[in-house]
Design a protein around this motif. Structure first.
Motif, PDB file in Angstrom:
ATOM      1  N   ARG A 255      10.232  32.447  86.971  1.00 31.38           N
ATOM      2  CA  ARG A 255      11.688  32.265  86.420  1.00 31.38           C
ATOM      3  C   ARG A 255      11.927  31.055  85.539  1.00 31.38           C
ATOM      4  N   PRO A 256      12.528  30.960  84.564  1.00 29.31           N
ATOM      5  CA  PRO A 256      13.356  32.200  83.909  1.00 29.31           C
ATOM      6  C   PRO A 256      12.236  33.165  82.950  1.00 29.31           C
ATOM      7  N   TYR A 257      12.415  34.227  83.418  1.00 28.03           N
ATOM      8  CA  TYR A 257      11.675  35.542  82.676  1.00 28.03           C
ATOM      9  C   TYR A 257      12.275  36.795  83.048  1.00 28.03           C
ATOM     10  N   GLU A 258      13.479  36.914  81.998  1.00 25.73           N
ATOM     11  CA  GLU A 258      14.214  38.136  82.112  1.00 25.73           C
ATOM     12  C   GLU A 258      15.110  38.206  81.239  1.00 25.73           C
ATOM     13  N   LEU A 259      15.940  39.407  81.147  1.00 24.64           N
ATOM     14  CA  LEU A 259      16.900  39.588  80.006  1.00 24.64           C
ATOM     15  C   LEU A 259      18.325  38.585  80.231  1.00 24.64           C
ATOM     16  N   PHE A 260      18.774  38.100  79.134  1.00 21.48           N
ATOM     17  CA  PHE A 260      19.857  37.190  79.010  1.00 21.48           C
ATOM     18  C   PHE A 260      20.902  37.857  78.049  1.00 21.48           C
ATOM     19  N   PRO A 261      22.182  37.900  78.264  1.00 22.56           N
ATOM     20  CA  PRO A 261      23.040  38.216  77.155  1.00 22.56           C
ATOM     21  C   PRO A 261      23.349  37.188  76.043  1.00 22.56           C
ATOM     22  N   CYS A 262      23.569  37.571  74.834  1.00 21.05           N
ATOM     23  CA  CYS A 262      23.953  36.854  73.887  1.00 21.05           C
ATOM     24  C   CYS A 262      25.358  37.345  73.219  1.00 21.05           C
ATOM     25  N   ARG A 263      25.549  36.938  72.009  1.00 19.95           N
ATOM     26  CA  ARG A 263      26.776  37.288  71.351  1.00 19.95           C
ATOM     27  C   ARG A 263      26.768  38.602  71.106  1.00 19.95           C
ATOM     28  N   ASP A 264      25.649  39.462  70.651  1.00 19.50           N
ATOM     29  CA  ASP A 264      25.657  40.799  69.957  1.00 19.50           C
ATOM     30  C   ASP A 264      24.734  41.643  70.710  1.00 19.50           C
ATOM     31  N   GLY A 265      24.377  41.284  72.153  1.00 17.61           N
ATOM     32  CA  GLY A 265      23.345  41.896  72.704  1.00 17.61           C
ATOM     33  C   GLY A 265      22.442  41.352  73.734  1.00 17.61           C
ATOM     34  N   PHE A 266      21.234  41.346  73.885  1.00 15.44           N
ATOM     35  CA  PHE A 266      20.513  40.830  74.823  1.00 15.44           C
ATOM     36  C   PHE A 266      19.246  40.537  74.109  1.00 15.44           C
ATOM     37  N   VAL A 267      18.620  39.451  74.973  1.00 22.78           N
ATOM     38  CA  VAL A 267      17.343  39.078  74.744  1.00 22.78           C
ATOM     39  C   VAL A 267      16.488  38.674  75.699  1.00 22.78           C
ATOM     40  N   PHE A 268      15.064  38.724  75.674  1.00 23.40           N
ATOM     41  CA  PHE A 268      14.462  38.456  76.728  1.00 23.40           C
ATOM     42  C   PHE A 268      13.853  37.076  76.318  1.00 23.40           C
ATOM     43  N   PHE A 269      13.919  36.232  77.416  1.00 26.53           N
ATOM     44  CA  PHE A 269      13.532  34.670  77.514  1.00 26.53           C
ATOM     45  C   PHE A 269      12.598  34.501  78.744  1.00 26.53           C
ATOM     46  N   GLY A 270      11.281  33.762  78.150  1.00 28.04           N
ATOM     47  CA  GLY A 270      10.441  33.614  79.117  1.00 28.04           C
ATOM     48  C   GLY A 270       9.852  32.184  79.261  1.00 28.04           C
ATOM     49  N   GLY A 271      10.937  31.126  79.252  1.00 29.04           N
ATOM     50  CA  GLY A 271      10.567  29.652  79.079  1.00 29.04           C
ATOM     51  C   GLY A 271      10.347  29.262  80.389  1.00 29.04           C
ATOM     52  N   TYR A 272       9.263  29.789  81.133  1.00 31.08           N
ATOM     53  CA  TYR A 272       9.205  29.351  82.461  1.00 31.08           C
ATOM     54  C   TYR A 272       8.082  28.140  82.714  1.00 31.08           C
ATOM     55  N   THR A 273       7.166  28.040  81.585  1.00 26.77           N
ATOM     56  CA  THR A 273       6.137  26.743  81.830  1.00 26.77           C
ATOM     57  C   THR A 273       6.784  25.511  81.424  1.00 26.77           C
ATOM     58  N   ASP A 274       6.250  24.378  82.107  1.00 29.90           N
ATOM     59  CA  ASP A 274       6.759  23.092  81.999  1.00 29.90           C
ATOM     60  C   ASP A 274       6.999  22.827  80.436  1.00 29.90           C
ATOM     61  N   LYS A 275       6.094  23.294  79.598  1.00 33.28           N
ATOM     62  CA  LYS A 275       6.086  22.913  78.319  1.00 33.28           C
ATOM     63  C   LYS A 275       7.319  23.815  77.708  1.00 33.28           C
ATOM     64  N   PHE A 276       7.281  24.982  78.011  1.00 36.77           N
ATOM     65  CA  PHE A 276       8.345  25.851  77.222  1.00 36.77           C
ATOM     66  C   PHE A 276       9.579  25.468  77.719  1.00 36.77           C
ATOM     67  N   TRP A 277       9.981  25.075  79.172  1.00 38.24           N
ATOM     68  CA  TRP A 277      11.067  24.585  79.458  1.00 38.24           C
ATOM     69  C   TRP A 277      11.570  23.314  78.863  1.00 38.24           C
ATOM     70  N   ARG A 278      10.512  22.342  78.654  1.00 37.34           N
ATOM     71  CA  ARG A 278      11.085  21.345  77.953  1.00 37.34           C
ATOM     72  C   ARG A 278      11.522  21.542  76.495  1.00 37.34           C
ATOM     73  N   ILE A 279      10.907  22.359  75.949  1.00 34.43           N
ATOM     74  CA  ILE A 279      11.068  22.514  74.202  1.00 34.43           C
ATOM     75  C   ILE A 279      12.485  23.449  74.277  1.00 34.43           C
ATOM     76  N   SER A 280      12.794  24.345  75.392  1.00 33.13           N
ATOM     77  CA  SER A 280      13.935  24.991  75.344  1.00 33.13           C
ATOM     78  C   SER A 280      15.357  24.013  75.363  1.00 33.13           C
ATOM     79  N   CYS A 281      14.818  22.958  76.317  1.00 29.54           N
ATOM     80  CA  CYS A 281      16.111  22.218  76.603  1.00 29.54           C
ATOM     81  C   CYS A 281      16.505  21.498  75.302  1.00 29.54           C
ATOM     82  N   GLU A 282      15.415  21.148  74.791  1.00 26.73           N
ATOM     83  CA  GLU A 282      15.526  20.260  73.540  1.00 26.73           C
ATOM     84  C   GLU A 282      16.058  21.176  72.326  1.00 26.73           C
ATOM     85  N   THR A 283      15.653  22.530  72.443  1.00 29.08           N
ATOM     86  CA  THR A 283      15.979  23.292  71.042  1.00 29.08           C
ATOM     87  C   THR A 283      17.444  23.968  71.365  1.00 29.08           C
ATOM     88  N   PHE A 284      17.816  24.575  72.620  1.00 26.31           N
ATOM     89  CA  PHE A 284      19.106  25.058  72.931  1.00 26.31           C
ATOM     90  C   PHE A 284      20.212  24.221  73.271  1.00 26.31           C
TER      91      PHE A 284
END
Length: 421
Positions: A255-284
């Motif tokens: 986790r997180p590794y699943e389907l998420f809603p967005c404005r015009d549909g859905f995306v898969f997001f798998g930012g579960y590692t420590d590296k990807f989680w940090r990048i995700s927090c900084e990016t989004f």
């Protein structure tokens, strides 16, 4: 000789890539129908093998009538379904129940390297063409039998479809929304998996036959094949007694590794590692999403079901809510595992799919253009040939009988008059 004949016959209708492939010189007899079997032999054909599709003249592969259908004035429509799984094959008719069938099949077997069939176990034996007899005709023969439950075991004689394999292989029980009835996987995964394992088995057996002169039986079960697609379900049960249940779009523990809603549909997001989680927090998000939640910095904490549900998932939903699929991919697709959930129309037009040559356009005379999927196997020296057409029923019967097997024109006419071909 057979490669020259194959290229000549396939080129008669245009479009086939004439370059020899990795399996050039390998002759495959395809006595299959629908998908589990035709797909196996099609992959071998793509890789350069000469595949002779054998159909009953009065009862051909019934997927020839499956939609979508491309009409043609005054002619039978072309099934896109059939065409997709039977490209690059030679069309040959043979009634295996005919008293004269053995003389034709045996000549084919003598010249062949592989036979693929997907009847219920025992069917070929009852017809007089089982493995034990045919290996006497050609000891080098690799005989691949694809069936619902395999050639052994208490279920071996049961009729089966793809859904039978999904049901008895465990996959159906795991798929679907949490707390709701299980849902079948939305494609014929049992048929497809059996075909892929069939190719692997055939290639392994071919190598052995080349080294020893001895063929063998390749026994592929759809149930077996589906079982191997259940990820960690077997070890979860055998090690901890846990029986996996439907989880919807969630992973059993990542986790997180699943389907998420967005404005015009859905995306898969798998930012579960420590590296990807940090990048995700900084990016989004903002600095606050990272700095104010040190309790979420460790992957083990984010994996906790309660923490994920109460803190992590709401954060991700907030990140994505006001952005479109394309905006999210443009923003972070190169940084973290994030992919738009695309419908098949979007996939067919996807630039990555185009760059990989995964949509192939073929012109069927009188029917028009048909686009099908290409080959995911990329070989730089002997690339798969994907530009070939599927054969008309029995399209190459006469030429194979005369040019490949040595029957006279009179012999062919007698076989046809007797209903053998």
């Amino acid at each position: 000789m057979i490669d020259d004949l194959t290229r000549a016959l396939l080129n008669d209708r245009g479009g086939v890539d004439a370059a020899p492939g990795s399996l050039a010189g390998v002759v495959v007899l395809d006595i299959t129908r629908v998908v589990a079997g035709p797909y196996c032999s099609m992959i071998l054909a793509d890789l350069g093998a000469t595949v002779i599709k054998i159909e009953n003249p009065d009862d051909p592969d019934y997927t020839r009538t499956f939609p979508p259908l491309l009409p043609r004035d005054g002619e039978e429509p072309l099934s896109g379904f059939f065409a997709q799984y039977n490209r690059n094959k030679l069309g040959f008719t043979l009634n295996l129940k005919s008293p004269d069938a053995a003389q034709v099949l045996d000549r084919l077997v003598q010249r062949a390297d592989v036979l693929v069939e997907n009847f219920r176990p025992g069917t070929m034996d009852r017809l007089g063409h089982g493995y034990e007899r045919l290996r006497g005709v050609n000891p080098r023969l690799v005989y691949a039998a694809l069936s619902g439950y395999g050639q052994s075991g208490p279920y071996r004689l049961r009729p089966a479809y793809d859904n039978s394999a999904q049901a008895t292989g465990g996959l159906w029980s795991m798929n679907g929304e949490a707390g709701r009835p299980p849902t079948r996987v939305g494609t014929i995964i049992g048929d497809l998996a059996a075909s892929l394992y069939g190719v692997i088995g055939v290639l392994a057996a071919l190598r052995h036959a080349e080294q020893t002169g001895q063929g063998q039986l390749v026994d592929i079960s759809q149930q077996d094949s589906v079982l191997t697609l259940t990820e960690n379900a077997v070890v979860a049960y055998t090690a901890e007694g846990e029986v996996p249940k439907p989880l919807g779009n969630e992973h059993p523990f990542v986790r997180p590794y699943e389907l998420f809603p967005c404005r015009d549909g859905f995306v898969f997001f798998g930012g579960y590692t420590d590296k990807f989680w940090r990048i995700s927090c900084e990016t989004f998000g903002s600095a606050a999403d990272w700095d104010e939640h040190p309790d979420l910095h460790a992957m083990a904490a984010r994996f906790d079901a309660d923490v994920y549900r109460e803190k992590v998932r709401p954060m991700v939903v907030r990140w994505f809510a006001d952005r479109t699929k394309s905006e999210l991919e443009a923003l972070a697709g190169d940084l973290v595992p994030l992919s738009a959930v695309k419908d098949i129309g979007e996939v067919v037009e996807d630039p990555q799919i185009a760059a990989r040559g995964m949509i192939v356009a073929n012109e069927y005379p009188g029917h028009g253009e048909l686009r099908t999927f290409g080959s995911p196997v990329k070989l730089d020296r002997t690339p798969p040939r994907t530009a070939g057409l599927a054969p008309e029923k029995g399209e190459h019967t006469d030429r194979v009988l005369t040019d490949f097997l040595g029957f006279s024109v009179e012999d062919v006419e007698a076989l046809r008059t007797g209903g053998t071909v």
